[in-house]
Write an enzyme that holds these catalytic residues in place. Sequence first.
Site, short mmCIF file in Angstrom:
data_model
loop_
_atom_site.label_atom_id
_atom_site.label_comp_id
_atom_site.label_asym_id
_atom_site.label_seq_id
_atom_site.Cartn_x
_atom_site.Cartn_y
_atom_site.Cartn_z
N ARG A 1 72.40 90.54 -15.23
CA ARG A 1 73.43 90.67 -14.20
C ARG A 1 72.77 90.70 -12.84
NH1 ARG A 1 76.10 89.37 -17.77
NH2 ARG A 1 78.06 90.23 -18.59
N ASP B 1 69.49 83.34 -13.38
CA ASP B 1 70.62 82.67 -14.02
C ASP B 1 71.94 83.32 -13.62
OD1 ASP B 1 71.68 80.70 -15.86
OD2 ASP B 1 72.10 82.37 -17.24
N GLU C 1 79.85 84.14 -8.22
CA GLU C 1 79.77 82.95 -9.06
C GLU C 1 81.12 82.24 -9.09
OE1 GLU C 1 78.25 83.97 -12.92
OE2 GLU C 1 76.33 84.66 -12.12
N HIS D 1 74.22 80.26 -14.50
CA HIS D 1 74.69 81.18 -15.54
C HIS D 1 74.87 80.46 -16.87
CE1 HIS D 1 76.88 85.29 -16.05
NE2 HIS D 1 76.15 84.98 -17.11
N GLY E 1 73.15 81.28 -19.65
CA GLY E 1 72.63 82.09 -20.74
C GLY E 1 73.39 81.98 -22.04
#
Length: 321
Positions: A240, A264, A269, A288, A290
């Site tokens: 985070r 990431d 976002e 992002h 992941g």
Amino acid sequence: MTSARLGCVVLDDYQSAAKGAADWSQLEHAVDVEFEKRFIGEPEALIERLQNADIVVANRERTRFDAATLAALPKLKLLVTTGMGNAAIDMLAAKSRNIVVSGTGSDGAPTAELTWALILAMARSIVPEANGIRAGAWQSSLGFALSGRTLGLVGLGRVGSAVAKVGTAFGMRVAAWSPRLDDERAAAAGVERASSLEALFQSGDVISLHATLTPESRGLVDAKLLGLMKPSAYLVNTSRAGLIDEAALIAVLKRDGIAGVALDVFATEPTQADNPLFAFERVLATPHLGYVTDVTYAAFFSQALEDILAFLAGTPIRVLN
């Protein structure tokens, strides 16, 4: 639950992948399903888009559902989130409006895999070397060997433990820290327990963050900890964005205090091209990714479908609120 047809919107389907990830035809008898590829960040536009939605499927924490937004959606009866937790949803406000919030299972393996993709990309300068060879360059960097070096993990849960196994396979010394980590659990994961967070940052050649974001952990990686890192060390965050004090990170990058950082996750976002972090060549950024894999999406949306079917049958499952 009702003879009238219901409307369902699947949000933030950036890759147009949700429709093929589950057998939505199971809802044809009762629900009209729409898939929204766009990110709708403005609350007014989001409310307008969802005015006729009885059911919403939210993909992770991409869209915020605060109390005001929920209050403006009087038809909403079921809000499904992929994953079994979502900080972007006001759970108490949803409960007060009799909106059921259901979740889905998730798998930490894809995030661990991306963590290693980022570590290796930084250590071997994959992006600049790949771009360079297309431009006619040849061997412009010196790789950072991982074997024999120290991997420091902040957090040793499902993802952190998976990352640790790969570090050990690469011949790295692996150490970990979390507030409640004890020697027994560290030994079970095959890692050393760092005596303190400061010691971890001082000794680590690669520091990777896998902690949960809480009020206590927000800004955990501050100027003090970043200042303890070796100038040759790398920082990775696939957890985070709020774990890192962004101003402190920018400051350490300005003074070449660390070798690089891979991110990431971002405070806002989707992030924009003018993000101040992107001014530094030593920042490797991904959007992002992941959890964004075929296997994860199949699990997310097949279980979201299960949640909807259970709700229609009057027996909601995986209820979070």
